[in-house]
Scaffold this motif. Structure first.
Motif, mmCIF file in Angstrom:
data_model
loop_
_atom_site.group_PDB
_atom_site.id
_atom_site.type_symbol
_atom_site.label_atom_id
_atom_site.label_comp_id
_atom_site.label_asym_id
_atom_site.label_seq_id
_atom_site.Cartn_x
_atom_site.Cartn_y
_atom_site.Cartn_z
ATOM 1 N N LEU A 87 0.830 -1.200 0.000
ATOM 2 C CA LEU A 87 0.000 0.000 0.000
ATOM 3 C C LEU A 87 0.865 1.251 0.000
ATOM 4 O O LEU A 87 0.595 2.209 -0.731
ATOM 5 N N LEU A 88 1.920 1.241 0.787
ATOM 6 C CA LEU A 88 2.821 2.398 0.836
ATOM 7 C C LEU A 88 3.494 2.622 -0.514
ATOM 8 O O LEU A 88 3.673 3.765 -0.956
ATOM 9 N N ARG A 89 3.888 1.527 -1.164
ATOM 10 C CA ARG A 89 4.495 1.669 -2.491
ATOM 11 C C ARG A 89 3.514 2.292 -3.476
ATOM 12 O O ARG A 89 3.877 3.163 -4.266
ATOM 13 N N GLU A 90 2.244 1.844 -3.412
ATOM 14 C CA GLU A 90 1.230 2.406 -4.306
ATOM 15 C C GLU A 90 1.024 3.900 -4.028
ATOM 16 O O GLU A 90 0.895 4.701 -4.958
ATOM 17 N N ILE A 91 1.006 4.259 -2.754
ATOM 18 C CA ILE A 91 0.833 5.672 -2.387
ATOM 19 C C ILE A 91 2.009 6.494 -2.885
ATOM 20 O O ILE A 91 1.838 7.589 -3.448
ATOM 21 N N ASN A 92 3.213 5.985 -2.704
ATOM 22 C CA ASN A 92 4.412 6.706 -3.143
ATOM 23 C C ASN A 92 4.448 6.844 -4.662
ATOM 24 O O ASN A 92 4.785 7.914 -5.193
ATOM 25 N N ASP A 93 4.102 5.755 -5.361
ATOM 26 C CA ASP A 93 4.095 5.803 -6.826
ATOM 27 C C ASP A 93 3.095 6.845 -7.327
ATOM 28 O O ASP A 93 3.394 7.626 -8.237
ATOM 29 N N ARG A 94 1.926 6.847 -6.721
ATOM 30 C CA ARG A 94 0.892 7.804 -7.143
ATOM 31 C C ARG A 94 1.336 9.237 -6.873
ATOM 32 O O ARG A 94 1.151 10.122 -7.723
ATOM 33 N N ALA A 95 1.912 9.476 -5.698
ATOM 34 C CA ALA A 95 2.349 10.832 -5.353
ATOM 35 C C ALA A 95 3.384 11.339 -6.344
ATOM 36 O O ALA A 95 3.330 12.496 -6.790
ATOM 37 N N GLY B 105 15.733 14.428 -6.186
ATOM 38 C CA GLY B 105 15.747 15.222 -4.960
ATOM 39 C C GLY B 105 14.534 16.131 -4.842
ATOM 40 O O GLY B 105 13.960 16.285 -3.758
ATOM 41 N N GLN B 106 14.127 16.748 -5.963
ATOM 42 C CA GLN B 106 12.947 17.614 -5.941
ATOM 43 C C GLN B 106 11.683 16.820 -5.629
ATOM 44 O O GLN B 106 10.827 17.271 -4.860
ATOM 45 N N ILE B 107 11.588 15.625 -6.206
ATOM 46 C CA ILE B 107 10.434 14.766 -5.928
ATOM 47 C C ILE B 107 10.400 14.394 -4.452
ATOM 48 O O ILE B 107 9.360 14.430 -3.798
ATOM 49 N N GLY B 108 11.572 14.048 -3.911
ATOM 50 C CA GLY B 108 11.644 13.706 -2.491
ATOM 51 C C GLY B 108 11.248 14.865 -1.598
ATOM 52 O O GLY B 108 10.494 14.704 -0.637
ATOM 53 N N LEU C 289 9.363 12.096 0.640
ATOM 54 C CA LEU C 289 10.040 10.798 0.566
ATOM 55 C C LEU C 289 11.533 10.958 0.793
ATOM 56 O O LEU C 289 12.139 11.957 0.395
ATOM 57 N N SER C 290 12.137 9.961 1.427
ATOM 58 C CA SER C 290 13.586 9.973 1.590
ATOM 59 C C SER C 290 14.249 9.750 0.238
ATOM 60 O O SER C 290 13.600 9.327 -0.729
ATOM 61 N N LYS C 291 15.557 10.005 0.142
ATOM 62 C CA LYS C 291 16.272 9.810 -1.122
ATOM 63 C C LYS C 291 16.177 8.355 -1.576
ATOM 64 O O LYS C 291 15.967 8.069 -2.761
#
Length: 392
Positions: A10-18, A32-35, A40-42
């Motif tokens: 679920l966390l991976r899906e949330i991160n991918d969507r974000a 870095g800008q996305i993080g 999200l961490s590097k």
């Protein structure tokens, strides 16, 4: 200790969507800008981008020079990762556009219905023609949205009360979806124009506004809380039926299959294209359509002001009725009449509403160029496509 094996996925899906949403809304960005913008961490940002690259959704499109050390890679969503189709259906012409996942139009075509008594093959042909022009297989479409006059039944997706489009029949929605082998959305054309107005026009970014569309006929789109309000039966915004002083009540409203009679009575009878032409003739102006009537009145200077005043009063009857119920704050005047009248007309409508209504909304002209219904159809299809990608 409780084990929850679904959480990492679920966390991976949330991160991918974000990350995808950010890249689609902002454009190329570094890891870095996305993080920084997603929190999200590097390491997590790198893992997210690696997954999206593996899925064929993002790619490196360049590099951004920084301080010391190597340049940072710029990532972007691959334009060909998804395509959508948007269509506008009218009595004289069908327009179809294919766009990539960024919303850039890659092909646009027009198709003449030629009085065809069934719109399904006409629309199927328009979509196929647009896909061939774009060199995109129809199977790659992730969203198809069609804009049309009339009321769309939320239960069946079929169109009712499209008086000048007899090619719509019961079962047209299901038949078209079967032809294309994918889900198809049919939406009221003025609603789609409002979607485009909120994205790029006079109501950009606003959650609450109404769009009053005055052209061949009359329509209204209601945007509340950033969402279209269609009503239980899909009839919200059918303002042409509004009972107003000086016009007979609309009667003989039938829902049986077959060609329906044109709407007579109500606000429509005061501000339809025919009514505007008749009004203009009464003031000594001869013009072919509603747009031309407004244009000749504006060009006539002082002599045209009484015509503009009367037209504004008629429009204000509808605007005031909407505002005392919804109080939207902003009313956008679109269609041929709105574009032709500009500020000279909207200022008069604003003043006329203030005289008969305790609510005084801002009234402005649509600022969209081109075909707002077609653009709204593409934007609605893009939303579907992106949701499908986010959820896959």
């Amino acid at each position: 200790m409780e084990r929850r094996p679904g959480v990492p996925r679920l966390l991976r899906e949330i991160n991918d969507r974000a990350a995808l949403e950010l890249l689609l809304s902002t454009g190329p960005m570094t890891r870095g800008q996305i993080g920084d913008l997603t929190g999200l961490s590097k390491v997590t940002a790198s893992q997210t981008l690696a997954r999206l690259e593996e899925r064929g959704l993002v790619e490196v499109v360049g590099a951004q020079a920084g301080g010391r050390g190597p340049n940072a890679a710029l990532y972007s969503v691959i334009p060909s990762s998804a395509y959508v189709a948007g269509l506008e259906v009218g009595p004289e012409q069908v327009s179809a556009a294919v766009a990539d996942i960024h919303g850039r139009t890659v092909a646009e075509v027009t198709f003449a219905p030629n009085g065809h008594d069934d719109l399904v093959p006409v629309l199927h042909g328009a979509i196929m023609k647009a896909c061939r022009s774009a060199k995109v297989g129809v199977g790659r479409l992730r969203g198809v949205v069609i804009g049309t006059p009339g009321v769309v039944d939320p239960r069946t997706g079929d169109v009712r009360y499209a008086f000048d489009l007899p090619g719509w029949h019961d079962g047209s929605h299901e038949a078209l979806a079967g032809e294309l082998k994918r889900e198809v959305t049919i939406e009221n054309d003025v609603n789609l124009a409002a979607v485009a107005e909120r994205a790029d026009g006079a109501a950009e970014g606003l959650d609450d506004f109404v769009l009053l569309w005055a052209s061949r006929g009359l329509g209204l789109a209601v945007m509340l809380g950033g969402k279209l309000h269609r009503g239980r039966s899909g009839s919200a915004g059918e303002i042409g039926y509004l009972a107003v002083p000086g016009a007979p009540l609309p009667e003989e409203i039938r829902t049986s299959p077959g060609r329906l009679p044109a709407l007579a009575g109500g606000l429509q009878s005061l501000v339809s294209a025919e009514a505007v032409a008749e009004l203009a003739a009464g003031y000594g102006f001869a013009a072919a359509g509603a747009r031309e009537c407004v244009e000749v009145a504006l060009a006539a200077g002082d002599r045209g002001e009484p015509l503009l005043d009367e037209l504004a009063h008629r429009l204000a009857l509808g605007v005031a009725a909407v505002c005392v119920i919804l109080d939207p704050g902003l009313v956008v005047l679109g269609g041929e009449v709105g574009h032709a009248g500009g500020r000279a007309l909207t200022a008069r409508v604003e003043e006329a509403v203030a005289r008969i209504c305790p609510v005084r909304p801002q009234v402005t002209t649509s600022t969209l160029e081109g075909n707002p219904v077609l653009r709204g159809a593409v934007l609605a299809a893009l939303q579907q496509a992106r949701e499908e990608i986010f959820a896959s």
